[in-house]
Design a protein around this motif. Structure first.
Motif, PDB file in Angstrom:
ATOM      1  N   ARG A 374       0.833  -1.206   0.000  1.00 28.16           N
ATOM      2  CA  ARG A 374       0.000   0.000   0.000  1.00 28.16           C
ATOM      3  C   ARG A 374       0.872   1.262   0.000  1.00 28.16           C
ATOM      4  N   GLN A 375       1.944   1.231   0.785  1.00 28.54           N
ATOM      5  CA  GLN A 375       2.840   2.384   0.799  1.00 28.54           C
ATOM      6  C   GLN A 375       3.495   2.591  -0.570  1.00 28.54           C
ATOM      7  N   LEU A 376       3.941   1.498  -1.177  1.00 30.70           N
ATOM      8  CA  LEU A 376       4.563   1.596  -2.501  1.00 30.70           C
ATOM      9  C   LEU A 376       3.569   2.097  -3.537  1.00 30.70           C
ATOM     10  N   THR A 377       2.325   1.619  -3.450  1.00 30.18           N
ATOM     11  CA  THR A 377       1.299   2.080  -4.389  1.00 30.18           C
ATOM     12  C   THR A 377       1.036   3.567  -4.209  1.00 30.18           C
ATOM     13  N   ASP A 378       0.989   4.024  -2.965  1.00 32.23           N
ATOM     14  CA  ASP A 378       0.763   5.455  -2.717  1.00 32.23           C
ATOM     15  C   ASP A 378       1.880   6.300  -3.320  1.00 32.23           C
ATOM     16  N   VAL A 379       3.119   5.836  -3.193  1.00 22.88           N
ATOM     17  CA  VAL A 379       4.243   6.595  -3.758  1.00 22.88           C
ATOM     18  C   VAL A 379       4.151   6.637  -5.282  1.00 22.88           C
ATOM     19  N   LEU A 380       3.831   5.493  -5.895  1.00 25.44           N
ATOM     20  CA  LEU A 380       3.719   5.456  -7.357  1.00 25.44           C
ATOM     21  C   LEU A 380       2.563   6.320  -7.842  1.00 25.44           C
ATOM     22  N   VAL A 381       1.468   6.315  -7.086  1.00 30.47           N
ATOM     23  CA  VAL A 381       0.328   7.169  -7.452  1.00 30.47           C
ATOM     24  C   VAL A 381       0.728   8.638  -7.380  1.00 30.47           C
ATOM     25  N   THR A 397       6.765   9.067 -17.209  1.00 29.32           N
ATOM     26  CA  THR A 397       5.821   8.307 -16.382  1.00 29.32           C
ATOM     27  C   THR A 397       6.005   6.804 -16.527  1.00 29.32           C
ATOM     28  N   ARG A 398       6.871   6.377 -17.442  1.00 26.18           N
ATOM     29  CA  ARG A 398       6.954   4.942 -17.744  1.00 26.18           C
ATOM     30  C   ARG A 398       7.360   4.128 -16.519  1.00 26.18           C
ATOM     31  N   ARG A 399       8.276   4.661 -15.727  1.00 26.61           N
ATOM     32  CA  ARG A 399       8.784   3.897 -14.583  1.00 26.61           C
ATOM     33  C   ARG A 399       7.667   3.588 -13.595  1.00 26.61           C
ATOM     34  N   ALA A 400       6.910   4.619 -13.201  1.00 26.83           N
ATOM     35  CA  ALA A 400       5.832   4.400 -12.230  1.00 26.83           C
ATOM     36  C   ALA A 400       4.714   3.549 -12.823  1.00 26.83           C
ATOM     37  N   VAL A 401       4.385   3.769 -14.094  1.00 23.31           N
ATOM     38  CA  VAL A 401       3.303   2.999 -14.728  1.00 23.31           C
ATOM     39  C   VAL A 401       3.658   1.523 -14.802  1.00 23.31           C
ATOM     40  N   SER A 402       4.881   1.221 -15.227  1.00 20.54           N
ATOM     41  CA  SER A 402       5.275  -0.187 -15.367  1.00 20.54           C
ATOM     42  C   SER A 402       5.246  -0.915 -14.025  1.00 20.54           C
ATOM     43  N   GLN A 403       5.647  -0.233 -12.943  1.00 21.32           N
ATOM     44  CA  GLN A 403       5.638  -0.898 -11.635  1.00 21.32           C
ATOM     45  C   GLN A 403       4.211  -1.087 -11.111  1.00 21.32           C
ATOM     46  N   LEU A 404       3.324  -0.119 -11.379  1.00 20.01           N
ATOM     47  CA  LEU A 404       1.921  -0.308 -10.996  1.00 20.01           C
ATOM     48  C   LEU A 404       1.302  -1.478 -11.745  1.00 20.01           C
ATOM     49  N   ILE A 405       1.645  -1.632 -13.013  1.00 19.07           N
ATOM     50  CA  ILE A 405       1.130  -2.768 -13.789  1.00 19.07           C
ATOM     51  C   ILE A 405       1.646  -4.077 -13.208  1.00 19.07           C
ATOM     52  N   ARG A 406       2.917  -4.109 -12.824  1.00 17.73           N
ATOM     53  CA  ARG A 406       3.471  -5.328 -12.213  1.00 17.73           C
ATOM     54  C   ARG A 406       2.804  -5.645 -10.876  1.00 17.73           C
ATOM     55  N   LEU A 407       2.316  -4.606 -10.191  1.00 16.93           N
ATOM     56  CA  LEU A 407       1.608  -4.829  -8.924  1.00 16.93           C
ATOM     57  C   LEU A 407       0.153  -5.221  -9.137  1.00 16.93           C
ATOM     58  N   GLN A 409      -2.104  -3.348 -10.792  1.00 16.83           N
ATOM     59  CA  GLN A 409      -2.929  -2.135 -10.751  1.00 16.83           C
ATOM     60  C   GLN A 409      -3.002  -1.510 -12.151  1.00 16.83           C
ATOM     61  N   SER A 410      -3.322  -2.310 -13.168  1.00 18.40           N
ATOM     62  CA  SER A 410      -3.329  -1.806 -14.545  1.00 18.40           C
ATOM     63  C   SER A 410      -4.373  -0.716 -14.734  1.00 18.40           C
ATOM     64  N   THR A 411      -5.560  -0.906 -14.177  1.00 19.00           N
ATOM     65  CA  THR A 411      -6.629   0.080 -14.350  1.00 19.00           C
ATOM     66  C   THR A 411      -6.243   1.409 -13.717  1.00 19.00           C
ATOM     67  N   LYS A 412      -5.705   1.348 -12.496  1.00 17.46           N
ATOM     68  CA  LYS A 412      -5.292   2.579 -11.830  1.00 17.46           C
ATOM     69  C   LYS A 412      -4.138   3.235 -12.580  1.00 17.46           C
ATOM     70  N   PHE A 464       1.072  -0.348 -22.154  1.00 20.23           N
ATOM     71  CA  PHE A 464      -0.103  -1.212 -21.959  1.00 20.23           C
ATOM     72  C   PHE A 464      -0.280  -2.176 -23.125  1.00 20.23           C
ATOM     73  N   ALA A 465       0.853  -2.685 -23.629  1.00 17.48           N
ATOM     74  CA  ALA A 465       0.793  -3.572 -24.792  1.00 17.48           C
ATOM     75  C   ALA A 465      -0.012  -4.838 -24.492  1.00 17.48           C
ATOM     76  N   GLY A 466       0.069  -5.344 -23.287  1.00 17.80           N
ATOM     77  CA  GLY A 466      -0.631  -6.583 -22.960  1.00 17.80           C
ATOM     78  C   GLY A 466      -1.969  -6.390 -22.284  1.00 17.80           C
ATOM     79  N   ASN A 467      -2.458  -5.156 -22.209  1.00 17.32           N
ATOM     80  CA  ASN A 467      -3.728  -4.859 -21.538  1.00 17.32           C
ATOM     81  C   ASN A 467      -4.697  -4.246 -22.547  1.00 17.32           C
ATOM     82  N   ASN A 468      -5.334  -5.115 -23.317  1.00 14.81           N
ATOM     83  CA  ASN A 468      -6.230  -4.626 -24.372  1.00 14.81           C
ATOM     84  C   ASN A 468      -7.439  -3.894 -23.812  1.00 14.81           C
ATOM     85  N   GLY A 469      -7.818  -4.194 -22.572  1.00 13.77           N
ATOM     86  CA  GLY A 469      -8.986  -3.544 -21.994  1.00 13.77           C
ATOM     87  C   GLY A 469      -8.790  -2.065 -21.726  1.00 13.77           C
TER      88      GLY A 469
END
Length: 710
Positions: A374-381, A397-407, A409-412, A464-469
């Motif tokens: 949760r703390q890591l997600t808050d920092v990335l957000v 923004t690529r660094r934070a986005v890629s780590q959120l996807i790995r967690l 949190q693709s939608t967020k 978001f190459a692997g997230n067609n939604g």
């Protein structure tokens, strides 16, 4: 500019004169006016001063940009240095812990080899060491009584510190809290260090020895950092509790050293006790022996059960060193902004526990890790929030986005990425300066907006190459961004009542830039059409009304006379204008010298109508078909009805023949040209224009008659 500055060294002398300390503008202007020969000298001097002003402004811009770059580089170096200092502090702490653990292990080994020596060493180290279980219980009870007595002085902490058998007070003392940014004193506090947490309380005014609860920090998530003395700020240390930190000052260097040592020692003891507890829980417990049964049939059932293999629950080994240190390692990674390392540790843990049963120790470990997630997600957000700097483009923004996807949190990540880019695009549009011609501003606006949109689309496709939604969310975002662009576009082009030719050029520029998006398979042309159709309709109708009013005004002053252009150059220019309008047989309407056998009203109407048609075709798209067609019909009807009325009312045979010649030019030359150009621009013929020409065609009548039939 360079010429005016370089003439005879005038630019250098002028610069030195303006930079002198005793320069007086009023005296300078007065002297200049007396010495000048006339307006030309003043204009030249004004140009030199203007050139010098522009050169100075450019120099200031370059200096500001250079200083800004140096500031950015310095800030980056400071960030790297701070990260290295954190790492160094963590490494030193680990090394200190290892040395103390080795020393303790050697002492324990010596005690095992010689128990008498161990007892003497323990007695010498602590004369109050309990010698029996009874003494140990009494000592534990005394420490808890001391803790209870001290905590009774702190208001508001009774409910936050439930009484537990293992909790006791380790150390306490007065401290002064300082602001970490400005090093200004905030308040005086009293800190209570327990074996599992740190309680911070503030002193109550007018009540000596009484305190009020301020904060409670578990030792598992607490990091201690020594602050180097920098007089007058000295004897300080910092406590890191993500996402905040607090700086405290001890009374002197000795007390500061005691705080640092006792905090590290207590944290280490806490970690060791937690490790022992997990090891004990991980050991298999023998099943209780079933009571003896007097039922003779139980023997047969027991024999059958013995034949079946007993399924023992798999024991999860959580005593591995990297698992024990995982929460602290996650805290360090988050504090050092090593997001990739933190997510790598989480992936490693998930892979290790993937096929393991969920036991109570695993649940407790998961709870600790989830708090760090949760703390890591808050920092990335926060990294993706629009409040952060928007410089660097989408790649920042690529660094934070890629780590959120790995967690997971693709939608967020998608939502925050698009919000960040929307704020960046809006900021870029607002920063554009509205200066000069409208077309120049529209070129800049289209370049900024569509380049940002294209870069965002490419970065989105990469992240978001692997997230067609998520692609549907991007399309919705692109539509809303296009609406923001059209608002700025329309405000500058249509609300300012620009000419139709300027509006047509601006729309053409926007369409050309919009076609660039087809490189990535994105076509937003229909969106820009739908958003602009209302404004373009209004512009066409407004310009149509202007043409109709101008035509009616000329009709009211019509004298039905031939045009005399006076010079061959003027006649040649008119021929060229008519040829550009599509009238190729204009020479048959020219007479001797510079005469034209047409009325000024008809010629002006022809040029204005064809210009309107050309500009309207630049704006054309299917939704505007009927608006354009109806506007053309209304414009043509004004001229046709005027010719018809004049032909019926005119009694002079010569003027009537001249009017008939102008009518023939309208019906047989102008209207066919309008139909042909409209069909070329639209792609299909206009039946309304054909009907208008057929209904208005001049029919043959008796030349001696004073009436005509149309």
């Amino acid at each position: 500019m360079a010429l005016s500055l370089g003439e005879g060294g005038g630019g250098s002398r002028l610069r030195r004169q303006l930079e002198s300390g005793g320069f007086a503008a009023g005296e300078y202007v007065k002297q200049l006016s007396q010495q000048s020969d006339g307006d030309r000298d003043l204009q030249e001097h004004r140009q030199r001063i203007q050139a010098l002003s522009e050169e100075t402004a450019q120099s200031l811009k370059r200096n500001v940009y250079q200083n800004y770059r140096q500031f950015i580089e310095t800030a980056r170096e400071i960030s790297y240095l701070e990260s290295e200092m954190y790492q160094l502090s963590h490494i030193l702490t680990e090394q200190k812990g290892i040395m103390e653990a080795v020393t303790q292990a050697l002492l324990l080994q010596a005690d095992r080899d010689d128990p008498a020596l161990g007892a003497r060493r323990a007695a010498a180290a602590d004369p109050f060491l309990p010698l029996s279980a009874k003494d140990a219980a009494a000592n534990e009870e005394g420490r808890q009584r001391t803790l209870t007595t001290l905590l009774e002085k702190v208001e508001g902490c009774r409910d936050l510190l439930p009484e537990s058998p293992g909790k006791y007070l380790v150390y306490n003392g007065d401290l002064v809290e300082y602001d970490a940014d400005h090093m200004a004193q905030i308040q005086r506090v009293h800190a209570f260090l327990m074996n599992d947490c740190l309680l911070v309380a503030t002193a109550l005014p007018n009540r000596r020895g009484a305190y009020r609860y301020d904060a409670l920090y578990p030792l598992d998530g607490l990091a201690v950092v020594n602050v180097k003395d920098n007089p007058p700020m000295k004897d300080m240390f910092k406590l890191l509790m993500f996402p905040e930190s607090r700086t405290f000052q001890a009374e002197n260097a000795k007390i500061k050293k005691e705080w640092l040592e006792v905090l590290e020692e207590t944290k280490r003891n806490r970690a060791l006790s937690e490790k022992r507890r997990l090891e004990q829980e991980a050991l298999p417990r023998p099943a209780p022996a079933p009571p003896e049964s007097t039922n003779p049939f139980d023997e047969d059932e027991e024999e059958e059960e013995e034949d079946e293999p007993s399924a023992e629950e798999e024991v999860v080994d959580l005593s591995l060193e990297w698992i024990q240190e995982l929460p602290e390692d996650l805290d360090v990674c988050i504090a050092q902004r090593d997001f990739e390392g933190a997510v790598d540790l989480l992936d490693k843990l998930n892979e290790y526990l993937g096929d393991k049963p969920v036991s109570q120790p695993v649940k407790e470990l998961r709870a600790k890790v989830d708090e760090r997630v949760r703390q890591l997600t808050d920092v990335l957000v926060f990294e993706l929030s629009p409040d952060r700097s928007l410089r660097g483009g989408p790649r920042a923004t690529r660094r934070a986005v890629s780590q959120l996807i790995r967690l997971g949190q693709s939608t967020k990540a998608c939502e925050l990425f698009l919000k960040n880019r929307a704020a960046a695009v809006q900021t870029a549009i607002r920063q554009l300066r509205i200066e000069g011609a409208t077309l120049l501003y529209i070129h800049k606006l289209c370049h900024v907006f569509f380049t940002s949109l294209l870069e965002t689309a490419r970065e989105f496709e990469t992240d978001f190459a692997g997230n067609n939604g998520c692609y549907s969310a991007f399309v919705v975002w692109a539509r809303s961004s296009m609406r923001m662009f059209v608002d700025a576009f329309s405000k500058q082009v249509f609300d300012s009542k620009e000419s139709l030719s300027t509006a047509a050029e601006c729309v053409k520029v926007a369409k050309e830039h919009c076609k660039q998006l087809s490189e990535i398979g994105l076509d937003l042309t229909f969106i820009i059409h739908a958003l602009l159709v209302k404004d373009i309709k209004g512009a066409l109708q407004s310009y149509k009304d202007i043409i109709i009013e101008a035509t009616k005004h000329r009709n009211s002053e019509e004298m039905w006379r031939k045009m005399n252009l006076m010079t061959p150059e003027a006649l040649g220019k008119l021929r060229e204008e008519m040829r550009s309008c599509g009238v190729g047989n204009f020479d048959q309407y020219t007479g001797d010298d510079c005469w034209v056998n047409l009325s000024y009203t008809v010629v002006a109407f022809t040029k204005q109508t064809m210009a309107f048609l050309e500009e309207a075709l630049k704006l054309y798209f299917p939704e505007l078909h009927m608006v354009l067609l109806e506007s053309l019909v209304e414009i043509i009807l004004v001229a046709v009805q005027h010719v018809d009325y004049s032909l019926r009312c005119e009694q002079d045979p010569e003027k009537k023949a001249f009017i008939r010649q102008n009518a023939s030019f309208l019906y047989e030359t102008v209207l066919p040209v309008v139909e042909k150009r409209f069909e070329e621009g639209v792609g299909k013929p206009a039946k309304q224009l054909q009907d208008l020409r057929n209904a208005s065609r001049l029919m043959r009548v008796n030349p001696e008659s004073t009436t005509s039939v149309v």
